[in-house]
Write an enzyme that holds these catalytic residues in place. Structure first.
Site, PDB file in Angstrom:
ATOM      1  N   GLY A   1      23.184  -4.554   4.189  1.00 20.01           N
ATOM      2  CA  GLY A   1      24.379  -5.342   3.470  1.00 20.01           C
ATOM      3  C   GLY A   1      24.519  -4.124   1.933  1.00 20.01           C
ATOM      4  O   GLY A   1      25.456  -4.264   1.434  1.00 20.01           O
TER       5      GLY A   1
ATOM      6  N   THR B   1       2.499 -10.040   1.292  1.00 16.51           N
ATOM      7  CA  THR B   1       0.830  -9.038   1.409  1.00 16.51           C
ATOM      8  C   THR B   1       0.982  -7.715   0.375  1.00 16.51           C
ATOM      9  O   THR B   1      -0.069  -7.341  -0.001  1.00 16.51           O
ATOM     10  CB  THR B   1       0.854  -8.468   2.842  1.00 16.51           C
ATOM     11  OG1 THR B   1       2.110  -7.695   2.965  1.00 16.51           O
ATOM     12  CG2 THR B   1       1.088  -9.231   4.168  1.00 16.51           C
ATOM     13  N   GLY B   2       1.790  -7.801  -0.291  1.00 16.70           N
ATOM     14  CA  GLY B   2       1.139  -6.545  -1.657  1.00 16.70           C
ATOM     15  C   GLY B   2       1.399  -7.529  -2.549  1.00 16.70           C
ATOM     16  O   GLY B   2       0.717  -9.035  -2.748  1.00 16.70           O
TER      17      GLY B   2
ATOM     18  N   TYR C   1       5.465  -8.473  15.002  1.00 13.97           N
ATOM     19  CA  TYR C   1       5.325  -6.696  14.238  1.00 13.97           C
ATOM     20  C   TYR C   1       6.712  -5.731  16.006  1.00 13.97           C
ATOM     21  O   TYR C   1       7.672  -5.176  14.368  1.00 13.97           O
ATOM     22  CB  TYR C   1       4.816  -6.617  14.118  1.00 13.97           C
ATOM     23  CG  TYR C   1       4.317  -5.559  13.327  1.00 13.97           C
ATOM     24  CD1 TYR C   1       5.568  -5.445  12.094  1.00 13.97           C
ATOM     25  CD2 TYR C   1       3.584  -4.106  13.883  1.00 13.97           C
ATOM     26  CE1 TYR C   1       5.315  -4.327  11.086  1.00 13.97           C
ATOM     27  CE2 TYR C   1       4.407  -2.589  13.255  1.00 13.97           C
ATOM     28  CZ  TYR C   1       4.181  -2.593  11.705  1.00 13.97           C
ATOM     29  OH  TYR C   1       4.453  -1.683  10.941  1.00 13.97           O
TER      30      TYR C   1
ATOM     31  N   LYS D   1      11.697 -12.546  10.697  1.00 11.65           N
ATOM     32  CA  LYS D   1      12.502 -12.636   9.583  1.00 11.65           C
ATOM     33  C   LYS D   1      13.055 -11.562   8.484  1.00 11.65           C
ATOM     34  O   LYS D   1      13.919 -10.759   8.490  1.00 11.65           O
ATOM     35  CB  LYS D   1      12.513 -14.118   8.875  1.00 11.65           C
ATOM     36  CG  LYS D   1      12.725 -14.933   9.409  1.00 11.65           C
ATOM     37  CD  LYS D   1      12.748 -16.184   8.457  1.00 11.65           C
ATOM     38  CE  LYS D   1      13.571 -16.997   7.221  1.00 11.65           C
ATOM     39  NZ  LYS D   1      12.750 -17.798   7.563  1.00 11.65           N
TER      40      LYS D   1
ATOM     41  N   PHE E   1       0.535  -1.346  -0.240  1.00 12.23           N
ATOM     42  CA  PHE E   1       0.387  -0.253   0.466  1.00 12.23           C
ATOM     43  C   PHE E   1       0.782   0.810   0.118  1.00 12.23           C
ATOM     44  O   PHE E   1       1.343   2.135  -0.591  1.00 12.23           O
ATOM     45  CB  PHE E   1      -1.052  -0.396   1.112  1.00 12.23           C
ATOM     46  CG  PHE E   1      -1.286   1.010   1.652  1.00 12.23           C
ATOM     47  CD1 PHE E   1      -1.851   2.274   0.564  1.00 12.23           C
ATOM     48  CD2 PHE E   1      -1.023   1.766   2.879  1.00 12.23           C
ATOM     49  CE1 PHE E   1      -2.444   3.072   1.457  1.00 12.23           C
ATOM     50  CE2 PHE E   1      -1.786   2.923   3.687  1.00 12.23           C
ATOM     51  CZ  PHE E   1      -2.533   3.703   2.470  1.00 12.23           C
TER      52      PHE E   1
ATOM     53  N   ASP F   1      12.089 -12.514  -2.376  1.00 11.86           N
ATOM     54  CA  ASP F   1      12.895 -12.493  -0.128  1.00 11.86           C
ATOM     55  C   ASP F   1      13.283 -11.419   0.420  1.00 11.86           C
ATOM     56  O   ASP F   1      14.362 -12.528   0.053  1.00 11.86           O
ATOM     57  CB  ASP F   1      11.409 -13.615  -0.022  1.00 11.86           C
ATOM     58  CG  ASP F   1      11.754 -13.592   1.259  1.00 11.86           C
ATOM     59  OD1 ASP F   1      11.967 -12.343   2.198  1.00 11.86           O
ATOM     60  OD2 ASP F   1      11.512 -14.394   2.033  1.00 11.86           O
TER      61      ASP F   1
ATOM     62  N   TYR G   1      24.910  -0.244  12.360  1.00 13.75           N
ATOM     63  CA  TYR G   1      25.511  -0.038  11.159  1.00 13.75           C
ATOM     64  C   TYR G   1      26.223   0.941  10.968  1.00 13.75           C
ATOM     65  O   TYR G   1      26.689   1.635   9.894  1.00 13.75           O
ATOM     66  CB  TYR G   1      24.768  -1.035   9.600  1.00 13.75           C
ATOM     67  CG  TYR G   1      24.459  -1.971   9.596  1.00 13.75           C
ATOM     68  CD1 TYR G   1      24.450  -3.398  10.588  1.00 13.75           C
ATOM     69  CD2 TYR G   1      25.585  -1.968   7.628  1.00 13.75           C
ATOM     70  CE1 TYR G   1      24.701  -4.593   9.816  1.00 13.75           C
ATOM     71  CE2 TYR G   1      25.582  -3.767   7.570  1.00 13.75           C
ATOM     72  CZ  TYR G   1      25.492  -4.567   8.765  1.00 13.75           C
ATOM     73  OH  TYR G   1      25.501  -5.793   8.340  1.00 13.75           O
TER      74      TYR G   1
ATOM     75  N   LYS H   1      10.246  -4.451  14.067  1.00 14.52           N
ATOM     76  CA  LYS H   1      10.764  -3.249  14.116  1.00 14.52           C
ATOM     77  C   LYS H   1      11.599  -2.728  15.280  1.00 14.52           C
ATOM     78  O   LYS H   1      13.081  -2.107  14.741  1.00 14.52           O
ATOM     79  CB  LYS H   1       9.436  -2.162  13.796  1.00 14.52           C
ATOM     80  CG  LYS H   1       8.918  -2.562  12.633  1.00 14.52           C
ATOM     81  CD  LYS H   1       8.936  -2.102  11.649  1.00 14.52           C
ATOM     82  CE  LYS H   1       8.157  -3.088  10.465  1.00 14.52           C
ATOM     83  NZ  LYS H   1       9.287  -2.347   9.057  1.00 14.52           N
TER      84      LYS H   1
END
Ligand code: UDP
Length: 308
Positions: A101, A35-36, A144, A90, A11, A55, A158, A148
């Site tokens: 990366g 989900t897209g 979730y 994941k 979305f 993925d 990083y 996050k």
């Protein structure tokens, strides 16, 4: 610029992709379509758009130079992430690692789209970026929220260890055309219910609050943060707070369709109040939402009528 949008078929990702193409950039969408949907990008007929079915929890190497990476890949509605809890964890962990990366390899700037869910069921109101949150690590939302939170931590690692050029936004409830009408979130759910003449399902007593931001405002904020030098998290959302009861009334008013409201049990760990403090976004990047709830709902309902 050549810009990667991970989760670009979702979305928000598809609206961001559309805006970046409008600005003349080349966009590489990476999405695994969990989900897209390809349909979200179908109207963008241009040679500047490349779509890769991948993925991002698996490594990916792009040959041509990348300048910017927007990382939005994740299931994001409570129903979706509870259906895909391991994928969700994941993509926040391994997926974010892979995108970092890529940023390192290309010397690209990367923006992580994080979430107001990092604040959990907040004890501080409105939520400022300094608040550390009140999150249940083993609750229904933890896949979730913790994903996050980990993603933010690895982005900052990083940034500090490898000097990657990073940005973090925390997105509050956002709505607009192309939300999946069956993703269970309150906006598509209530709109679908009124358009089908069904009762509106209020979870709990409906006194819990949310603050809804229209997608075009959000996309403008995302690009604003990406192109600014500020590296710490920034809240993006509309501070106009409303109860779920009032929100149901707005949907009835804007749609002009009268339906009844019914109360169902409140899901476990449902945050009671949510409203962004957007002082930082205002002062640092000069951003604030401009689309009113009424105007945004009108546009969303128009779209939903064609798609319900
Ligand atoms: N909600 C509701 N009825 C529904 C769907 C959601 O009352 O049919 C409530 C839900 O309990 C929550 C709010 O609406 O308090 C927003 O839910 P949503 O799933 O959109 O996302 P959240 O902000 O909780 O992540």
């Amino acid at each position: 610029m050549r810009i990667v949008v991970a989760g670009g078929a979702g979305f928000i990702g598809s609206h961001l992709t559309e805006e970046l193409l409008k600005q003349g950039h080349k966009v590489v969408v990476i999405d695994n379509f969990i989900t897209g949907s390809r349909k979200n990008l179908e109207h963008l007929k241009t040679d500047n758009l490349f779509v890769i079915d991948h993925d991002i929890t698996q490594p990916i190497y792009l040959g041509e130079k990348v300048d910017r990476i927007y990382h939005l890949a994740s299931p994001a509605s409570p129903i979706d992430y509870q259906k895909h809890p391991i994928q969700t964890l994941k993509v926040g962990a391994l997926g974010t690692h892979n995108m970092l990366g890529m940023a390192m390899t290309h010397g690209a700037r990367i923006l992580l789209s994080s979430t107001s869910e990092v604040y959990g069921d907040p004890e501080v109101h409105p939520q400022t970026e300094e608040y550390w949150g009140h999150v249940n690590p083993v609750g229904p939302r933890s896949c979730y929220d913790e994903s996050k939170r980990f993603a933010e931590a690895i982005v900052v690692a990083y940034r500090d260890y490898h000097h990657v050029d990073t940005r973090i936004i925390r997105i509050f409830n956002t709505y607009g055309p192309r939300m999946r009408l069956n993703d269970g979130r309150v906006v598509p759910e209530f709109i679908s219910q009124v358009l089908k003449g069904k009762n509106i399902t209020i979870y709990g007593d409906g006194t819990q609050t949310r603050s809804f931001c229209y997608v075009s405002d959000l996309v403008r904020g995302m690009i604003g943060v990406m192109e600014h030098s500020y590296m710490n998290p920034i809240n993006l959302g509309n501070p106009a707070e409303i109860t779920i009861n009032e929100f149901a009334e707005q949907i009835i008013k804007v749609s002009g369709i009268k339906v009844e409201k019914v109360n169902l049990p409140l899901p476990k760990d449902d945050p009671k109040r949510r409203k962004p403090d957007i002082t930082k976004a205002k002062e640092i990047i000069g951003w604030q939402p401009t689309v009113s709830l009424e105007e945004g709902l009108r546009k969303t309902i128009e779209w939903a009528k064609e798609n319900v």
